[in-house]
Design a protein around this motif. Structure first.
Motif, short mmCIF file in Angstrom:
data_model
loop_
_atom_site.label_atom_id
_atom_site.label_comp_id
_atom_site.label_asym_id
_atom_site.label_seq_id
_atom_site.Cartn_x
_atom_site.Cartn_y
_atom_site.Cartn_z
N GLN A 2 -4.98 -1.81 7.22
CA GLN A 2 -5.02 -0.70 6.27
C GLN A 2 -6.37 0.01 6.33
O GLN A 2 -6.44 1.25 6.34
CB GLN A 2 -4.78 -1.21 4.84
CG GLN A 2 -3.50 -1.98 4.63
CD GLN A 2 -2.26 -1.18 4.96
OE1 GLN A 2 -2.07 -0.08 4.46
NE2 GLN A 2 -1.43 -1.74 5.82
N ILE A 45 -4.37 0.49 -1.95
CA ILE A 45 -4.10 -0.85 -1.42
C ILE A 45 -4.05 -1.82 -2.61
O ILE A 45 -5.03 -1.97 -3.33
CB ILE A 45 -5.19 -1.29 -0.43
CG1 ILE A 45 -5.26 -0.33 0.76
CG2 ILE A 45 -4.95 -2.72 0.03
CD1 ILE A 45 -6.42 -0.60 1.69
N SER A 98 0.85 -1.19 0.00
CA SER A 98 0.00 0.00 0.00
C SER A 98 0.88 1.24 0.00
O SER A 98 2.06 1.19 0.35
CB SER A 98 -0.92 0.02 1.22
OG SER A 98 -0.18 0.21 2.42
#
Length: 403
Positions: free
Chosen positions: A180, A153, A143
């Motif tokens: 994330q 991502i 990412s």
């Protein structure tokens, strides 16, 4: 004057992502696709998959893994040494994750015996340092940020893909992905080698149902405004998730595939074929383009430096014309409690196989003349071949008795 110009720049601040997949140097003329992409001045370019076809095609359609590492390098270098790509990477940052053919296994999964070699050769292709953490983890998922409010991502749907369990990513990557999505970004761009949304189409690869549900549950949990980018299928399209009530917001997916060749090059009447195979669950044909293409994503910010709109485009690789386009207002992909109604019935609640069959039968009526013509042609070809065979057989019998 300076203050006015500064304000205009801030209001019109934006990021441009270019991406593409499926490039075959050995099947095309000297392509200028990277020259064309460069003319759009992207901030970053993303390889979504098949930056090279390193596996070997045998008997016309069957692929097998390439075991010769020198040949693997040569195939990656065919892309890397392209005259326009060499200039392009001097100006534009490159990020990438393989799909199946640069993973060295058609429709590849965790059982690919050559996967670690493919991974390292792919990272060499991208000039990733030898001490990078990408070389040590299970796969090359990664990412990065675009400014302070956009997170890109890039998932790896090959290294730990398990068809038997329906797992696309492997537990290590799932844990990473959730971390994330926990982060406070205004927009998430999630890339995948294969398409994420479709569930009722034949026969292309797509996210396995179990993993698709797990991904959607994560996006629902963190209310993450999301755009998907994908490749693999050798055409381009823009899809819209048809049940925004399920998540209190809409999701979109831009597919771009076939940078130097596409389905239209090899499949006659491609629009009619896809009309049969693709129910209009996620889009209509006006959101599809069947020629060689690349994708662009423009993220436009307002005066508060928040995303205001996202523009998705599929661009012709032959003439740089915009072939498919969608402007998305940011509020459309942002969570809104007033739009949330999980109990409200929508088309995805209907069995996907029934959706496919219903669409196929409907298209038989729509394209009846085409079906009759096709059937007549096939019968005619069979009839002619039978006549030729009978004549040949008579001659063979006559020669046999003459002898």
């Amino acid at each position: 004057m300076f203050l006015i110009l500064t304000l205009i720049i801030e209001i019109n601040a934006s990021y441009r992502i270019a991406f593409g997949s499926c490039i075959k140097q050995y099947r095309s003329h000297q392509t200028d696709v990277f020259k064309r992409i460069g003319e759009f001045k992207p901030d970053v370019f993303l390889w979504i998959g098949d930056a090279a076809y390193v596996d070997v095609m045998r008997i016309g359609i069957k692929f097998s893994g390439e075991t010769n590492e020198t040949k693997i390098e040569q195939k990656f270098n065919a892309t890397k040494n392209d005259i326009y790509y060499k200039e392009f990477i001097k100006k534009v940052p490159i990020k990438g994750v393989y799909d199946d053919h640069d993973y060295n296994q058609n429709d590849g999964d965790k059982n690919n015996p050559l996967k670690e070699i493919a991974k390292q050769k792919y990272l060499d292709f991208l000039d990733i340092p030898k001490n990078s953490s990408l070389r040590k983890q299970q796969g090359i998922y990664q990412s990065f940020n675009l400014g302070k409010k956009v997170k890109v991502i890039m998932t790896d749907g090959r290294y730990n893909r398990d068809v038997e369990t329906g797992d696309m990513l492997g537990e290590e990557q799932w844990i990473w992905l959730e971390k994330q999505l926990k982060q406070k970004y205004k927009l998430f761009i999630i890339t995948s080698g294969v398409q994420v949304m479709p569930d009722d189409r034949r026969p292309a690869e797509k996210w396995l149902p179990e993993s698709q549900k797990r991904l959607y549950d994560l996006l629902d949990k963190y209310k993450a405004p999301t755009i998907f980018l994908s490749g693999d299928v050798h055409y381009s399209e823009i899809m819209r998730y048809p049940c925004p009530n399920k998540f209190g917001r809409t999701m979109y997916e831009l597919t771009s595939s076939g940078m130097t060749f596409a389905n239209i090059d090899v499949i006659p009447y491609i629009d009619i074929v896809f009309d049969f195979l693709f129910p209009p669950t996620f889009n209509d044909q006006d959101k599809q383009f069947y020629g060689a293409n690349f994708g662009l994503v423009d993220i436009i910010f307002d005066q508060n430096d928040d995303p205001e709109k996202i523009i998705l485009r599929a661009i012709s690789a032959e003439n740089s014309t915009t072939m498919v386009e969608q402007t998305i207002q940011y509020y459309d992909i942002s969570f809104n409690q007033g739009r949330l109604n999980k109990e409200h019935e929508c088309i995805l609640d209907h069995d996907k196989n029934n959706r496919f069959i219903d669409n196929f039968m409907n298209k038989l009526h729509v394209h009846l003349n085409f079906v009759i013509l096709l059937a007549s042609s096939i019968i005619g070809i069979i009839f002619i071949n039978c006549i030729i065979f009978v004549k040949w057989l008579k001659v063979a019998i006559q020669i046999y008795y003459d002898d």
